[in-house]
Design an enzyme around this catalytic site. Structure first.
Site, PDB file in Angstrom:
ATOM      1  N   THR A  90       0.860  -1.181   0.000  1.00  0.00           N
ATOM      2  CA  THR A  90       0.000   0.000   0.000  1.00  0.00           C
ATOM      3  C   THR A  90       0.897   1.233   0.000  1.00  0.00           C
ATOM      4  O   THR A  90       2.077   1.153   0.351  1.00  0.00           O
ATOM      5  CB  THR A  90      -0.919   0.040   1.238  1.00  0.00           C
ATOM      6  OG1 THR A  90      -0.103   0.007   2.411  1.00  0.00           O
ATOM      7  CG2 THR A  90      -1.869  -1.131   1.250  1.00  0.00           C
ATOM      8  N   ASP A 205      -4.263   6.060   1.375  1.00  0.00           N
ATOM      9  CA  ASP A 205      -4.515   7.319   2.100  1.00  0.00           C
ATOM     10  C   ASP A 205      -3.799   8.459   1.386  1.00  0.00           C
ATOM     11  O   ASP A 205      -2.600   8.396   1.144  1.00  0.00           O
ATOM     12  CB  ASP A 205      -4.045   7.220   3.557  1.00  0.00           C
ATOM     13  CG  ASP A 205      -2.604   6.796   3.679  1.00  0.00           C
ATOM     14  OD1 ASP A 205      -2.316   5.607   3.457  1.00  0.00           O
ATOM     15  OD2 ASP A 205      -1.754   7.660   3.961  1.00  0.00           O
TER      16      ASP A 205
END
Ligand code: HPA
Length: 236
Positions: A90, A205
């Site tokens: 990620t 994010d």
């Protein structure tokens, strides 16, 4: 056998996926591999070998950050004969055009890490993905209808930057679209030892909009990304 890995020679396939998280390595092996076999559990940094669509494949957790990844990758290449290494992870977003859940193919990896910078003296070495893997991942992502961006990733040694987004300085203005903590060291080791590497990340994010992925979306996105990485890995 190494101090960090008790697998025997021949226990890993030539193609290895590299998530940071050991439990994600376990999940990948148990969800996607046919006949998964645990080959390493030293420090609980789990490694498995099995097959995907009938072809040999391994997964080894890299841990977090470039020092940890460098140990596992160095040994996978030099002790276990790995030839294709694909990090699946990620990343944070550094460009508002990259939306949460989008995939980033790290075409190159900029870094603040002395592991990479320290080796090249006056030169700024440019760690880059293997072009064949990158092209294959882009083609397959298109075919699967996955939204992706190929571009420059930042591999930072700092997660909690004291200056937040501002800590990344001019990089976002120079086309750097995401931030994670491993790709540059992976690409540099692959270059040194003449093997192929790619980093594929789901953006979870955004450091600009502060948008974050939901728990449900995280699992679906990871599944899509892992299937993409597996398809690329076994054809390399
Ligand atoms: N840095 C910032 N945000 C992130 C990262 C990172 O390494 N990984 C996922 N989100």
């Amino acid at each position: 056998m190494t101090p960090h890995n008790h697998a025997k020679e021949g226990d890993y396939a030539e193609a290895v996926l590299l998530p940071g998280d050991p439990l994600r390595a376990k999940w990948i092996a148990e969800t996607f591999f046919e006949n998964p076999r645990l080959v390493n559990s030293v420090r609980n940094c789990l490694g498995y070998t099995g097959t995907w669509k009938g072809k040999p494949i391994s997964v080894q957790a890299s841990g977090m950050g470039q020092p940890s990844l460098s140990i596992y990758v160095h040994e996978l290449i030099n002790n276990y004969g790995a030839k294709t290494l694909i990090r699946v992870g990620t990343c944070g977003g550094l460009n508002a055009k990259v939306k949460v859940r989008d995939v980033i193919l790290a075409q190159a990896a900029s870094t603040d890490s002395s592991i990479v910078k320290g080796r090249f003296g006056a030169f700024n070495f440019a760690p880059i993905a293997d072009f064949g893997l990158l092209r294959s991942a882009a083609d397959k992502a298109d075919a699967k209808g996955l939204k992706f961006h190929a571009g420059n990733m930042l591999s930072s040694d700092i997660f909690y930057h004291a200056d937040g987004f501002a800590g990344y300085d001019k990089l976002p203005d120079h086309g750097v679209i995401g931030v994670e903590m491993e790709a540059a060291a992976l690409y540099t080791l692959a270059a040194r030892f003449g093997v192929k590497a790619l980093t594929i990340c789901t953006m979870t994010d955004c450091l600009i909009t502060h948008e974050e992925i939901s728990a449900d979306a995280r699992q679906t996105s990871l599944k899509d990304m892992v299937e993409l990485a597996l398809d690329v890995a076994v054809e390399a």
